[in-house]
Design a protein around this motif. Structure first.
Motif, PDB file in Angstrom:
ATOM      1  N   GLU A 128     -70.052 -54.187  35.576  1.00  0.00           N
ATOM      2  CA  GLU A 128     -69.833 -52.855  35.027  1.00  0.00           C
ATOM      3  C   GLU A 128     -68.399 -52.699  34.545  1.00  0.00           C
ATOM      4  OE1 GLU A 128     -70.627 -50.609  33.177  1.00  0.00           O
ATOM      5  OE2 GLU A 128     -72.249 -49.812  34.408  1.00  0.00           O
ATOM      6  N   ALA A 129     -68.233 -51.899  33.501  1.00  0.00           N
ATOM      7  CA  ALA A 129     -66.902 -51.593  32.988  1.00  0.00           C
ATOM      8  C   ALA A 129     -66.260 -50.550  33.899  1.00  0.00           C
ATOM      9  CB  ALA A 129     -67.004 -51.042  31.565  1.00  0.00           C
ATOM     10  N   PRO A 130     -64.951 -50.629  34.133  1.00  0.00           N
ATOM     11  CA  PRO A 130     -64.305 -49.664  35.033  1.00  0.00           C
ATOM     12  C   PRO A 130     -64.461 -48.227  34.567  1.00  0.00           C
ATOM     13  CG  PRO A 130     -62.682 -50.975  33.824  1.00  0.00           C
ATOM     14  CD  PRO A 130     -64.001 -51.623  33.603  1.00  0.00           C
ATOM     15  N   THR A 131     -64.517 -48.020  33.252  1.00  0.00           N
ATOM     16  CA  THR A 131     -64.648 -46.650  32.733  1.00  0.00           C
ATOM     17  C   THR A 131     -66.014 -46.037  33.017  1.00  0.00           C
ATOM     18  OG1 THR A 131     -65.274 -47.583  30.583  1.00  0.00           O
ATOM     19  CG2 THR A 131     -62.956 -46.991  30.907  1.00  0.00           C
ATOM     20  N   ARG A 132     -67.022 -46.871  33.298  1.00  0.00           N
ATOM     21  CA  ARG A 132     -68.368 -46.363  33.581  1.00  0.00           C
ATOM     22  C   ARG A 132     -68.748 -46.504  35.052  1.00  0.00           C
ATOM     23  NH1 ARG A 132     -69.519 -49.331  28.825  1.00  0.00           N
ATOM     24  NH2 ARG A 132     -70.548 -50.966  30.040  1.00  0.00           N
ATOM     25  N   LEU A 133     -67.852 -47.034  35.859  1.00  0.00           N
ATOM     26  CA  LEU A 133     -68.201 -47.341  37.243  1.00  0.00           C
ATOM     27  C   LEU A 133     -68.645 -46.113  38.027  1.00  0.00           C
ATOM     28  CD1 LEU A 133     -68.400 -49.334  39.583  1.00  0.00           C
ATOM     29  CD2 LEU A 133     -65.984 -48.878  40.068  1.00  0.00           C
ATOM     30  N   ALA A 134     -67.886 -45.020  37.972  1.00  0.00           N
ATOM     31  CA  ALA A 134     -68.222 -43.828  38.752  1.00  0.00           C
ATOM     32  C   ALA A 134     -69.600 -43.290  38.358  1.00  0.00           C
ATOM     33  CB  ALA A 134     -67.155 -42.759  38.558  1.00  0.00           C
ATOM     34  N   ALA A 135     -69.871 -43.221  37.055  1.00  0.00           N
ATOM     35  CA  ALA A 135     -71.157 -42.711  36.585  1.00  0.00           C
ATOM     36  C   ALA A 135     -72.296 -43.631  37.009  1.00  0.00           C
ATOM     37  CB  ALA A 135     -71.138 -42.560  35.072  1.00  0.00           C
ATOM     38  N   THR A 136     -72.067 -44.936  36.944  1.00  0.00           N
ATOM     39  CA  THR A 136     -73.100 -45.885  37.342  1.00  0.00           C
ATOM     40  C   THR A 136     -73.391 -45.797  38.834  1.00  0.00           C
ATOM     41  OG1 THR A 136     -72.678 -47.444  35.547  1.00  0.00           O
ATOM     42  CG2 THR A 136     -73.627 -48.354  37.553  1.00  0.00           C
ATOM     43  N   LEU A 137     -72.352 -45.677  39.656  1.00  0.00           N
ATOM     44  CA  LEU A 137     -72.555 -45.548  41.096  1.00  0.00           C
ATOM     45  C   LEU A 137     -73.305 -44.261  41.433  1.00  0.00           C
ATOM     46  CD1 LEU A 137     -69.099 -46.829  42.366  1.00  0.00           C
ATOM     47  CD2 LEU A 137     -71.311 -47.947  42.715  1.00  0.00           C
ATOM     48  N   ALA A 138     -72.995 -43.191  40.702  1.00  0.00           N
ATOM     49  CA  ALA A 138     -73.709 -41.929  40.911  1.00  0.00           C
ATOM     50  C   ALA A 138     -75.182 -42.077  40.546  1.00  0.00           C
ATOM     51  CB  ALA A 138     -73.059 -40.816  40.093  1.00  0.00           C
ATOM     52  N   ASP A 139     -75.466 -42.765  39.452  1.00  0.00           N
ATOM     53  CA  ASP A 139     -76.853 -43.000  39.053  1.00  0.00           C
ATOM     54  C   ASP A 139     -77.574 -43.919  40.041  1.00  0.00           C
ATOM     55  OD1 ASP A 139     -76.634 -41.365  36.876  1.00  0.00           O
ATOM     56  OD2 ASP A 139     -76.329 -42.969  35.421  1.00  0.00           O
ATOM     57  N   LEU A 140     -76.855 -44.910  40.563  1.00  0.00           N
ATOM     58  CA  LEU A 140     -77.430 -45.777  41.585  1.00  0.00           C
ATOM     59  C   LEU A 140     -77.813 -44.973  42.823  1.00  0.00           C
ATOM     60  CD1 LEU A 140     -75.098 -48.885  41.259  1.00  0.00           C
ATOM     61  CD2 LEU A 140     -77.590 -49.005  41.289  1.00  0.00           C
ATOM     62  N   ALA A 141     -76.932 -44.043  43.228  1.00  0.00           N
ATOM     63  CA  ALA A 141     -77.213 -43.199  44.386  1.00  0.00           C
ATOM     64  C   ALA A 141     -78.434 -42.322  44.137  1.00  0.00           C
ATOM     65  CB  ALA A 141     -75.997 -42.347  44.720  1.00  0.00           C
ATOM     66  N   THR A 142     -78.573 -41.842  42.902  1.00  0.00           N
ATOM     67  CA  THR A 142     -79.723 -41.010  42.548  1.00  0.00           C
ATOM     68  C   THR A 142     -81.016 -41.812  42.583  1.00  0.00           C
ATOM     69  OG1 THR A 142     -78.392 -39.552  41.154  1.00  0.00           O
ATOM     70  CG2 THR A 142     -80.756 -39.593  40.729  1.00  0.00           C
ATOM     71  N   ALA A 143     -80.980 -43.011  42.012  1.00  0.00           N
ATOM     72  CA  ALA A 143     -82.195 -43.829  41.905  1.00  0.00           C
ATOM     73  C   ALA A 143     -82.542 -44.552  43.199  1.00  0.00           C
ATOM     74  CB  ALA A 143     -82.026 -44.840  40.773  1.00  0.00           C
ATOM     75  N   PHE A 144     -81.539 -45.016  43.942  1.00  0.00           N
ATOM     76  CA  PHE A 144     -81.774 -45.845  45.121  1.00  0.00           C
ATOM     77  C   PHE A 144     -81.654 -45.072  46.437  1.00  0.00           C
ATOM     78  CE2 PHE A 144     -80.414 -50.231  43.210  1.00  0.00           C
ATOM     79  CZ  PHE A 144     -81.371 -50.065  42.213  1.00  0.00           C
ATOM     80  N   GLY A 145     -81.028 -43.897  46.388  1.00  0.00           N
ATOM     81  CA  GLY A 145     -80.755 -43.158  47.615  1.00  0.00           C
ATOM     82  C   GLY A 145     -79.280 -43.218  47.944  1.00  0.00           C
ATOM     83  N   ALA A 146     -78.731 -42.088  48.369  1.00  0.00           N
ATOM     84  CA  ALA A 146     -77.292 -41.974  48.601  1.00  0.00           C
ATOM     85  C   ALA A 146     -76.775 -42.918  49.675  1.00  0.00           C
ATOM     86  CB  ALA A 146     -76.941 -40.530  48.967  1.00  0.00           C
ATOM     87  N   GLU A 147     -77.626 -43.260  50.643  1.00  0.00           N
ATOM     88  CA  GLU A 147     -77.168 -44.059  51.781  1.00  0.00           C
ATOM     89  C   GLU A 147     -77.357 -45.560  51.612  1.00  0.00           C
ATOM     90  OE1 GLU A 147     -75.443 -42.629  54.210  1.00  0.00           O
ATOM     91  OE2 GLU A 147     -75.697 -40.853  52.924  1.00  0.00           O
ATOM     92  N   ARG A 148     -77.876 -46.003  50.464  1.00  0.00           N
ATOM     93  CA  ARG A 148     -78.065 -47.456  50.249  1.00  0.00           C
ATOM     94  C   ARG A 148     -76.706 -48.154  50.305  1.00  0.00           C
ATOM     95  NH1 ARG A 148     -81.747 -50.756  47.121  1.00  0.00           N
ATOM     96  NH2 ARG A 148     -83.222 -49.006  47.180  1.00  0.00           N
ATOM     97  N   SER A 149     -76.618 -49.235  51.047  1.00  0.00           N
ATOM     98  CA  SER A 149     -75.361 -49.969  51.200  1.00  0.00           C
ATOM     99  C   SER A 149     -75.017 -50.744  49.928  1.00  0.00           C
ATOM    100  CB  SER A 149     -75.461 -50.951  52.376  1.00  0.00           C
ATOM    101  OG  SER A 149     -75.621 -50.256  53.588  1.00  0.00           O
ATOM    102  N   ALA A 150     -73.728 -50.771  49.615  1.00  0.00           N
ATOM    103  CA  ALA A 150     -73.268 -51.461  48.405  1.00  0.00           C
ATOM    104  C   ALA A 150     -71.826 -51.900  48.580  1.00  0.00           C
ATOM    105  CB  ALA A 150     -73.409 -50.547  47.188  1.00  0.00           C
ATOM    106  N   ALA A 151     -71.350 -52.664  47.610  1.00  0.00           N
ATOM    107  CA  ALA A 151     -69.950 -53.090  47.582  1.00  0.00           C
ATOM    108  C   ALA A 151     -69.479 -53.137  46.144  1.00  0.00           C
ATOM    109  CB  ALA A 151     -69.785 -54.453  48.247  1.00  0.00           C
ATOM    110  N   VAL A 152     -68.272 -52.670  45.909  1.00  0.00           N
ATOM    111  CA  VAL A 152     -67.632 -52.789  44.603  1.00  0.00           C
ATOM    112  C   VAL A 152     -66.548 -53.851  44.740  1.00  0.00           C
ATOM    113  CG1 VAL A 152     -66.248 -51.658  42.832  1.00  0.00           C
ATOM    114  CG2 VAL A 152     -68.088 -50.396  43.975  1.00  0.00           C
ATOM    115  N   CYS A 153     -66.689 -54.920  43.975  1.00  0.00           N
ATOM    116  CA  CYS A 153     -65.746 -56.038  44.028  1.00  0.00           C
ATOM    117  C   CYS A 153     -64.891 -56.001  42.762  1.00  0.00           C
ATOM    118  CB  CYS A 153     -66.501 -57.359  44.131  1.00  0.00           C
ATOM    119  SG  CYS A 153     -67.668 -57.405  45.518  1.00  0.00           S
ATOM    120  N   ARG A 154     -63.597 -55.835  42.956  1.00  0.00           N
ATOM    121  CA  ARG A 154     -62.694 -55.599  41.824  1.00  0.00           C
ATOM    122  C   ARG A 154     -61.639 -56.705  41.741  1.00  0.00           C
ATOM    123  NH1 ARG A 154     -57.861 -52.962  40.666  1.00  0.00           N
ATOM    124  NH2 ARG A 154     -57.362 -52.797  42.888  1.00  0.00           N
ATOM    125  N   GLU A 155     -61.392 -57.188  40.522  1.00  0.00           N
ATOM    126  CA  GLU A 155     -60.326 -58.164  40.285  1.00  0.00           C
ATOM    127  C   GLU A 155     -60.438 -59.397  41.193  1.00  0.00           C
ATOM    128  OE1 GLU A 155     -57.196 -57.282  37.772  1.00  0.00           O
ATOM    129  OE2 GLU A 155     -59.337 -57.124  37.324  1.00  0.00           O
TER     130      GLU A 155
END
Length: 283
Positions: free
Chosen positions: A159-186
């Motif tokens: 994912e592009a950094p400029t779209r990361l927040a929106a994508t994570l919000a959509d992931l929470a909507t589609a998968f459920g807010a409590e689904r475990s995840a990790a953002v790996c940067r740089e």
């Protein structure tokens, strides 16, 4: 041959001896960005000066045939800006055409953002699926994510950094807010960061702004709680609809966490019982 060469995703120290040797003797390198590759050769102090040919998303279809033709008489090294070519990067059409024409394709393994992120995310690694970049528009992105919501395997996205927040919000909507995840940067770079948590927490964190190259790793969907009896009926319904018993047992097992072998055996046992009951009635 066509030689796919994995290049560093950040740290130049990850360049292998084999990659250096390949660059030193290469006569032609097909590169996603020739300026980037020229800079890499300078940083590695490669004395060889191979011909650099641009190969990117906009010209790969037109240039693939010429590169494959050249590969019949000399090695053509193919690189992307980072990681392994063809993985969300140019190169697939070249490899496809080379395979069709019987031209040898090989690879120099090396750094991979997908595997590196998966390894450090702290989420299950036994089964995973790489989904690349999601659609840019939220509506299309949500539609895609909803088709993945029940996927049991760990999922990896770019994912592009400029779209990361929106994508994570959509992931929470589609998968459920409590689904475990990790953002790996740089990854492998000076400011490497791995942020772990629930999707809703990560979306809130990312809303403040995030920079750098991003890989998102999301845990698979939890097993659906279902009784063995209901699971057996699901398998029987799939078989009645035309599925092979083995495939139906595996599909229901993956969705429920039950044993595919036990489901398979239960269906056979139910069939035997039905056959025996029918024989008794007939007698």
């Amino acid at each position: 041959m066509i030689l796919l060469a994995a290049t560093p995703i950040g740290n130049l120290g990850d360049v292998s001896v084999r990659l250096r040797e390949t660059f030193e003797r290469a006569t032609v390198i097909a590169a996603e960005d020739t300026r980037h590759t020229a800079q890499l050769l300078r940083l590695l102090e490669i004395e060889n000066r191979p011909e650099l040919v641009a190969l990117h998303d906009h010209n790969e279809h037109d240039r693939a045939a010429a590169l494959v033709d050249r590969a019949s008489s000399e090695d053509v090294v193919l690189v992307s800006d980072a990681g392994m070519p063809t993985v969300s990067d140019p190169g697939f059409r070249v490899v496809q055409l080379a395979a069709e024409r019987g031209v040898l394709v090989s690879a120099i393994p090396g750094p991979s953002a997908v595997i590196t992120a998966l390894a450090v995310a702290g989420l299950p690694t036994d089964r995973f699926a790489f989904e690349g970049f999601l659609p840019r528009k939220s509506g299309e992105r949500l539609k895609t994510l909803r088709t993945l919501a029940s996927e049991r395997r760990t999922l990896v996205f770019f994912e592009a950094p400029t779209r990361l927040a929106a994508t994570l919000a959509d992931l929470a909507t589609a998968f459920g807010a409590e689904r475990s995840a990790a953002v790996c940067r740089e990854l492998t770079k000076l400011h490497e960061e791995v942020r772990r948590g629930a999707l809703s927490e990560l979306a809130e964190w990312a809303s403040e702004g995030v920079r750098g190259e991003i890989v998102v790793v999301v845990g698979g969907a939890p097993a659906t709680e279902v009784s063995p009896e209901n699971a057996l009926r699901e398998v029987q319904q799939l078989v009645a609809a035309g599925e092979r018993l083995k495939d139906a047992s595996r599909a229901v097992a993956e969705a429920t966490g039950l044993s595919s072998r036990e489901l398979y055996a239960a269906v056979l046992a139910a069939r035997s019982h039905t056959t025996a009951a029918g024989s008794d009635t007939a007698g």
